[in-house]
Write an enzyme that holds these catalytic residues in place. Structure first.
Site, PDB file in Angstrom:
ATOM      1  N   GLU A   6       0.853  -1.193   0.000  1.00  0.00           N
ATOM      2  CA  GLU A   6       0.000   0.000   0.000  1.00  0.00           C
ATOM      3  C   GLU A   6       0.885   1.238   0.000  1.00  0.00           C
ATOM      4  O   GLU A   6       1.826   1.299   0.789  1.00  0.00           O
ATOM      5  CB  GLU A   6      -0.909   0.022   1.237  1.00  0.00           C
ATOM      6  CG  GLU A   6      -1.912   1.162   1.155  1.00  0.00           C
ATOM      7  CD  GLU A   6      -2.885   1.205   2.332  1.00  0.00           C
ATOM      8  OE1 GLU A   6      -2.793   0.365   3.238  1.00  0.00           O
ATOM      9  OE2 GLU A   6      -3.725   2.102   2.323  1.00  0.00           O
ATOM     10  N   GLY A  24       3.586   2.282  10.869  1.00  0.00           N
ATOM     11  CA  GLY A  24       3.297   1.447  12.034  1.00  0.00           C
ATOM     12  C   GLY A  24       3.095  -0.020  11.699  1.00  0.00           C
ATOM     13  O   GLY A  24       3.737  -0.892  12.269  1.00  0.00           O
ATOM     14  N   ALA A  25       2.207  -0.274  10.746  1.00  0.00           N
ATOM     15  CA  ALA A  25       1.873  -1.659  10.416  1.00  0.00           C
ATOM     16  C   ALA A  25       1.023  -1.676   9.162  1.00  0.00           C
ATOM     17  O   ALA A  25       0.600  -0.624   8.681  1.00  0.00           O
ATOM     18  CB  ALA A  25       1.100  -2.299  11.568  1.00  0.00           C
ATOM     19  N   GLU A  70      -2.199  -3.933   7.034  1.00  0.00           N
ATOM     20  CA  GLU A  70      -3.302  -4.867   7.241  1.00  0.00           C
ATOM     21  C   GLU A  70      -3.436  -5.942   6.168  1.00  0.00           C
ATOM     22  O   GLU A  70      -4.550  -6.440   5.941  1.00  0.00           O
ATOM     23  CB  GLU A  70      -4.613  -4.071   7.310  1.00  0.00           C
ATOM     24  CG  GLU A  70      -5.071  -3.430   5.984  1.00  0.00           C
ATOM     25  CD  GLU A  70      -4.703  -1.949   5.824  1.00  0.00           C
ATOM     26  OE1 GLU A  70      -3.716  -1.508   6.446  1.00  0.00           O
ATOM     27  OE2 GLU A  70      -5.396  -1.250   5.064  1.00  0.00           O
ATOM     28  N   ASN A  71      -2.367  -6.352   5.465  1.00  0.00           N
ATOM     29  CA  ASN A  71      -2.475  -7.364   4.403  1.00  0.00           C
ATOM     30  C   ASN A  71      -3.371  -8.517   4.850  1.00  0.00           C
ATOM     31  O   ASN A  71      -3.274  -9.000   5.977  1.00  0.00           O
ATOM     32  CB  ASN A  71      -1.092  -7.934   4.101  1.00  0.00           C
ATOM     33  CG  ASN A  71      -0.036  -6.864   4.035  1.00  0.00           C
ATOM     34  OD1 ASN A  71      -0.089  -6.001   3.197  1.00  0.00           O
ATOM     35  ND2 ASN A  71       0.910  -6.906   4.978  1.00  0.00           N
ATOM     36  N   HIS A 101      -6.179  -2.052  15.359  1.00  0.00           N
ATOM     37  CA  HIS A 101      -6.428  -1.292  14.124  1.00  0.00           C
ATOM     38  C   HIS A 101      -6.255  -2.191  12.896  1.00  0.00           C
ATOM     39  O   HIS A 101      -7.142  -2.257  12.046  1.00  0.00           O
ATOM     40  CB  HIS A 101      -5.466  -0.106  14.069  1.00  0.00           C
ATOM     41  CG  HIS A 101      -5.624   0.754  12.855  1.00  0.00           C
ATOM     42  ND1 HIS A 101      -6.344   1.921  12.858  1.00  0.00           N
ATOM     43  CD2 HIS A 101      -5.159   0.611  11.595  1.00  0.00           C
ATOM     44  CE1 HIS A 101      -6.318   2.457  11.650  1.00  0.00           C
ATOM     45  NE2 HIS A 101      -5.598   1.684  10.861  1.00  0.00           N
ATOM     46  N   GLU A 102      -5.131  -2.871  12.820  1.00  0.00           N
ATOM     47  CA  GLU A 102      -4.883  -3.701  11.623  1.00  0.00           C
ATOM     48  C   GLU A 102      -5.887  -4.845  11.561  1.00  0.00           C
ATOM     49  O   GLU A 102      -6.374  -5.194  10.497  1.00  0.00           O
ATOM     50  CB  GLU A 102      -3.444  -4.248  11.612  1.00  0.00           C
ATOM     51  CG  GLU A 102      -2.355  -3.191  11.714  1.00  0.00           C
ATOM     52  CD  GLU A 102      -2.502  -1.996  10.794  1.00  0.00           C
ATOM     53  OE1 GLU A 102      -3.051  -2.156   9.687  1.00  0.00           O
ATOM     54  OE2 GLU A 102      -2.085  -0.888  11.189  1.00  0.00           O
ATOM     55  N   HIS A 136      -9.228  -3.724  10.245  1.00  0.00           N
ATOM     56  CA  HIS A 136      -9.249  -3.494   8.792  1.00  0.00           C
ATOM     57  C   HIS A 136      -9.781  -4.725   8.045  1.00  0.00           C
ATOM     58  O   HIS A 136     -10.189  -4.604   6.895  1.00  0.00           O
ATOM     59  CB  HIS A 136      -7.835  -3.216   8.277  1.00  0.00           C
ATOM     60  CG  HIS A 136      -7.467  -1.752   8.221  1.00  0.00           C
ATOM     61  ND1 HIS A 136      -8.296  -0.798   7.683  1.00  0.00           N
ATOM     62  CD2 HIS A 136      -6.334  -1.094   8.588  1.00  0.00           C
ATOM     63  CE1 HIS A 136      -7.691   0.383   7.743  1.00  0.00           C
ATOM     64  NE2 HIS A 136      -6.502   0.236   8.291  1.00  0.00           N
ATOM     65  N   GLU A 149      -9.695   4.202   6.569  1.00  0.00           N
ATOM     66  CA  GLU A 149      -8.839   4.643   7.673  1.00  0.00           C
ATOM     67  C   GLU A 149      -9.607   5.369   8.779  1.00  0.00           C
ATOM     68  O   GLU A 149      -9.397   5.097   9.958  1.00  0.00           O
ATOM     69  CB  GLU A 149      -7.676   5.495   7.154  1.00  0.00           C
ATOM     70  CG  GLU A 149      -6.699   4.736   6.251  1.00  0.00           C
ATOM     71  CD  GLU A 149      -6.117   3.472   6.889  1.00  0.00           C
ATOM     72  OE1 GLU A 149      -6.237   3.294   8.113  1.00  0.00           O
ATOM     73  OE2 GLU A 149      -5.546   2.642   6.139  1.00  0.00           O
TER      74      GLU A 149
HETATM   75  N1  B3K Z   1      -2.897   1.004   5.695  1.00  0.00           N
HETATM   76  C1  B3K Z   1      -1.578   1.137   6.261  1.00  0.00           C
HETATM   77  C2  B3K Z   1      -0.874   2.372   5.863  1.00  0.00           C
HETATM   78  C3  B3K Z   1      -0.188   2.286   4.555  1.00  0.00           C
HETATM   79  C4  B3K Z   1       0.640   3.520   4.320  1.00  0.00           C
HETATM   80  C5  B3K Z   1       1.163   3.567   2.930  1.00  0.00           C
HETATM   81  N2  B3K Z   1       2.011   4.708   2.706  1.00  0.00           N
HETATM   82  C6  B3K Z   1      -1.602   1.049   7.741  1.00  0.00           C
HETATM   83  C7  B3K Z   1      -2.881   1.385   8.388  1.00  0.00           C
HETATM   84  O1  B3K Z   1      -3.407   2.460   8.318  1.00  0.00           O
HETATM   85  O2  B3K Z   1      -3.431   0.501   8.980  1.00  0.00           O
HETATM   86 ZN    ZN Z   2      -5.310   1.815   8.882  1.00  0.00          ZN
END
Ligand code: B3K
Ligand code: ZN
Length: 879
Positions: free
Chosen positions: A126, A266-267, A269-270, A302-303, A306, A325
């Site tokens: 991402e 931070g992390a 969410e794959n 949070h992850e 998602h 988000e």
């Molecule tokens: N979705 C990712 C953030 C990706 C940032 C890319 N530059 C983490 C999050 O918001 O959970």
């Molecule tokens: Zn997020």
């Protein structure tokens, strides 16, 4: 490095792709320098698209090895590292494409796409990293079912992970092995992930609400397994909470988390394979602070959240980023509030919003929660999209009520499951369940800037009525000169002289609902009858909308609210304003070289609060903490002289410390706890109170002994770091500071996350030679610009959290910092542009510093080669 094309992407230009990729089969022959990726794509032409329409696939620094269409070598195509254009395609749809690319994970220092971190292969896709792996329709509205086969040397990479469920694994010749993963849920390419390497792990199980067992694994560097148990606990609590509160069940047989040490944010969410910055996984009492524990709990949640808000329902395009988000931040805030103290958490949320988002909204980088255009999407993972995005969800709930809020979300999760959706789709669900038009509310998504709500009231004793008027105004922001009035829900209360809330049932003037005034016009008034005495007004309770409030309250009214407001946020806010106003009044005196002094009522109030056993420790700690220098600068707004702010803040600190010395010492001593460390919110609250009291005592003692004693005797990192920071900032010339820093370095040199704290404490030292301190820290053998956490611990801390040291009047720190931005940009543009945004409030500085900073920014702007990330931020800041 990818250089800037200057292209501007616009929301209004959105159109669906001509082709869809229904199935994606990937094969990775993993090798540190020459990884071969074979992508077999099943491609469908959309109905109505011309048979001659070319297929244009995104790439980024790619090397094409071969290309086949329906099993035959392709001929009519143009491939460059950034684009693959295929002109002649089979008439029959679907058809298959086989693309072979060669990539080098070792030299990938952008940390986007496939890269190596401490010998681990890992990915970050991402927003647009998948195109660094293979040519693809790398956009969130192209959803595909993925099968991923990984092959690697078994000794170097015994663990092979990707999204979904494991289908098959086995041995191969020459010491190699493979694994095949299948993810049944169609997903956009940004959610693809793989991890391969030699990792340790901890495992657990989670029985879902329908009785399915999910295998849970957290992978970490060998030796760190025990430090992942808190993250595992947080994961299980998140999974249960999402079932109980939102009815959301996990949808694969396995959920994997991997912690890596080189990570830009931070992390991530794959699907089924979350990849984390190890800062948000690893914790034990000796190395992690209470803030770290709370951060792990929040980011793990949070992850995980998602999985529904983002993965099952994703975004149609990147303009809709807040769809996933904002909602997910809201959900993680609610989770943390349920796990901890809701009132304290709300104050912490607002502190972050004001510190991060308000300056963004009030400066050159202001943009709507749903931006209308961008040059580089990576620059839009902002506090506005995330934190203000979450506040919008919160307001939506206030406006339509709890019942409709949950009904609307249920509808959203059902109606859009498997979709790439928009904000309009989301809002429509709430309109459908509530029968209420949300058109006016939706303006919040498109209009940037923080509205100012001005409150005036008039009490008439003869008619026993109170007339309340609210006015709103939003200043122009870049590209948006005209602002319309918004729908602002303002929670409020009227407090009688007995300190109790007066019951309000009705008003003259429309838009009163319970304890919420719905302000929709530029100006609105309400009249409340049968108010038998002049009440004190508490507005924007619980921070019910992300706005500034202007209200003239007398000092006595403020003190009354500080003692009696039943709303904890309101109470904290008024105490904070009292402090900020006192400091600002003194800044003005210092500017005019007049004598300073403080009204003793504030120190008296704080001494009273410190020992008030009816209040919880964390709340007391928040009330006793002075606003940061940056908070005060934001309240002043222009012509900022950081030295004056610091001197004035120090003077108030000292006045409070002197006045409360005895009480603070007694309270501090009473908090000494023999029980072993636990990271729960109550114990953390005690430590937070201890830390703020220790700061006052350090000032009133004017001696580091008590602080040093805490440093030596601490059995946990929270107490130890609080003491270390006081020694390093207030007593840096004292032998105790030197000893403590040396001891810490010796004890933690093998623990990178703890060493980040050691670097950061020193980079934040408020002294005239802070630049020299930073320069010498950068010569330390453990310093490296390649590791984002380490770079941020020194440069981010210096620029964002050392206002006097960084803003030295000769501008040298600016030149030094901006040169480093150019250096970092060559390797890691996202890190560079993120660090650069710490300068976003440069226009509020006094003229001398402002001119220095402007020149430093202009040097960046004139650099020959800049990434799109840094070019975009620099040009917007200078505009
Ligand atoms: N979705 C990712 C953030 C990706 C940032 C890319 N530059 C983490 C999050 O918001 O959970
Ligand atoms: Zn997020």
């Amino acid at each position: 490095m990818r250089t800037d094309t200057g292209h501007v992407f616009r929301l209004e230009d959105y159109r669906p792709s001509d082709y869809l990729i229904r199935k994606t089969e990937l094969d990775f022959q993993l090798d540190p320098e020459k990884t071969i990726v074979t992508a077999r794509l099943t491609i469908e032409r959309r109905d109505g698209v011309s048979l001659t329409a070319p297929l244009i696939l995104d790439g980024d620094e790619l090397e094409l090895v071969s290309l086949q269409i329906n099993g035959l070598p392709a001929t009519d195509y143009v491939a460059d590292p950034e684009l693959l254009t295929i002109n002649s395609l089979p008439q029959q749809s679907p058809f298959t494409l086989e693309i072979v690319t060669r990539i080098n994970p070792t030299t990938n220092r952008q940390l986007m796409g496939l890269y190596r971190s401490s010998n681990i292969y890992t990915t970050q896709c991402e927003a647009e990293g998948f195109r660094r792996i293979t040519y693809f329709l790398d956009r969130p509205d192209v959803l595909s079912v993925y099968t991923v086969r990984l092959e690697a040397d078994k000794q170097a990479a015994p663990i092979l992970l990707s999204n979904g469920n494991l289908q098959e694994a086995g041995e191969l010749v020459d010491g190699r092995h493979y694994a095949r993963w299948y993810d049944p849920h169609p997903k956009p390419s940004y959610l693809f992930a793989l991890v391969a390497g030699d990792l340790g792990s901890i495992s657990d199980q989670f029985p879902t609400m329908s009785g399915k067992q999910v295998a849970l694994n957290i992978y970490v560097e060998h030796g760190n397994e025990a430090r992942a148990t808190y993250a595992m606990d947080a994961l299980k609590r998140s999974m249960r909470w999402d079932e109980e509160v939102y009815g959301r069940e996990y949808d694969l047989d396995i959920f994997n988390i991997v912690a890596v040490s080189d990570f830009n944010m931070g992390a991530m969410e794959n699907k089924g394979l979350n990849i984390f910055n190890d800062k948000y996984v690893l914790a034990d009492p000796q190395t992690a602070t209470d803030t770290d524990y709370a951060g792990i709990e929040a980011v793990i949640a949070h992850e995980y959240f998602h999985n529904w808000a983002g993965n099952r329902i994703t975004c149609r395009d990147w303009f809709q980023l807040c769809l996933k988000e904002g909602l997910t931040v809201y959900r993680d805030h609610e989770f943390s509030s349920d796990m901890r103290s809701r009132a304290v958490h709300r104050i912490d949320e607002v502190k972050v919003l004001k510190a991060q988002q308000f300056p963004e909204d009030g400066g050159p980088l202001a943009h709507p929660v749903r931006p209308k255009e961008y040059r580089e999407i990576n620059n839009f993972y902002t506090a506005t999209v995330y934190e203000k995005g979450s506040e919008l969800i919160r307001m939506l709930r206030t406006i339509i009520g709890d019942e409709n809020f949950y009904k609307g979300l249920d509808l959203y999760f059902i109606r859009h499951d498997g979709d790439a959706a928009t904000i309009e789709d989301f809002i429509k669900c709430f309109e459908d369940v509530s029968g209420q038009s949300l058109t006016h509310f939706a303006l919040w998504y498109d209009q940037a800037g923080t509205p100012l709500v001005t409150v005036t009231s008039d009490y008439d004793a003869a008619s026993q009525s109170l007339r309340l008027t609210l006015e709103q105004k939003t200043e122009p922001t870049p590209g948006q000169c005209e602002k319309q009035p918004m729908h602002i829900p303002v929670k409020f209360g009227l407090i009688g002289t007995d300190g109790k809330d007066i019951e309000i049932s009705s008003s003259e003037g429309s838009g009163l609902q319970g304890d919420v005034l719905h302000l929709r016009e530029a100006s609105q008034s309400w009249t409340f009858r049968n108010i038998t005495e002049k009440p004190v007004l508490s507005v924007l309770r619980d921070f019910s909308a992300p706005v500034h409030v202007a209200q003239s309250l007398s000092r006595d009214e403020q003190l009354f609210l500080a003692r009696h407001d039943s709303d904890a946020f309101g109470r904290w806010q008024v105490i904070h304003s009292l402090m900020s106003n006192a400091i600002i009044a003194n800044v003005e005196k210092l500017r005019l070289q007049q004598a300073t002094g403080f009204d003793p009522v504030l120190p008296e109030l704080l001494a009273e609060l410190a020992q008030d056993e009816t209040l919880d420790h964390a709340f007391r700690a928040l009330c006793l903490t002075l606003p940061e220098e940056a908070d005060i600068a934001r309240d002043i707004g222009s012509n900022i002289d950081p030295d004056l702010i610091r001197n004035s803040r120090e003077a108030l600190l000292s006045a409070i410390a002197t006045h409360g010395a005895e009480i603070f010492a007694k309270t501090y001593d009473g908090l000494q706890d023999a029980a072993p460390f636990t990271p729960d919110a109550d114990s953390a609250g005690k430590r937070a109170l201890k830390a703020v009291l220790l700061q006052y005592l350090a000032v009133s003692d004017n001696d580091p002994q008590r602080v040093y004693d805490q440093f030596i005797s601490a059995d946990n990192m929270t107490d130890k770091l609080a003491a270390l920071a006081l020694l390093a900032h207030r007593f840096y010339e004292h032998d105790f500071a030197t000893r403590a820093l040396a001891q810490f370095e010796q004890d933690y040199s093998a623990v990178p996350l703890a060493m980040d704290k050691w670097f950061s404490v020193q980079a934040r030292r408020p002294a005239s030679d802070a630049l020299e301190v930073v320069q010498s820290l950068m010569k330390h053998p453990l310093f490296s610009l390649d590791n984002p956490n380490r770079a941020r611990s020194v440069l981010g801390a210096f620029a964002a959290s050392n206002p006097t040291g960084f803003n030295r009047q000769d501008g040298q720190a600016y030149t030094f910092f901006t040169q480093l931005i150019l250096t970092i940009d060559r390797e890691n543009p996202q890190l560079a542009s993120r660090l650069l945004t710490t300068l976003r409030s440069w226009k509020t500085l006094e003229p001398v510093r402002r001119e220095h900073l402007k020149s430093a920014l202009e040097v960046i702007a004139q650099a020959e080669k800049l990434s799109p990330d840094v070019r975009d931020i620099t040009e917007r800041m200078l505009a």
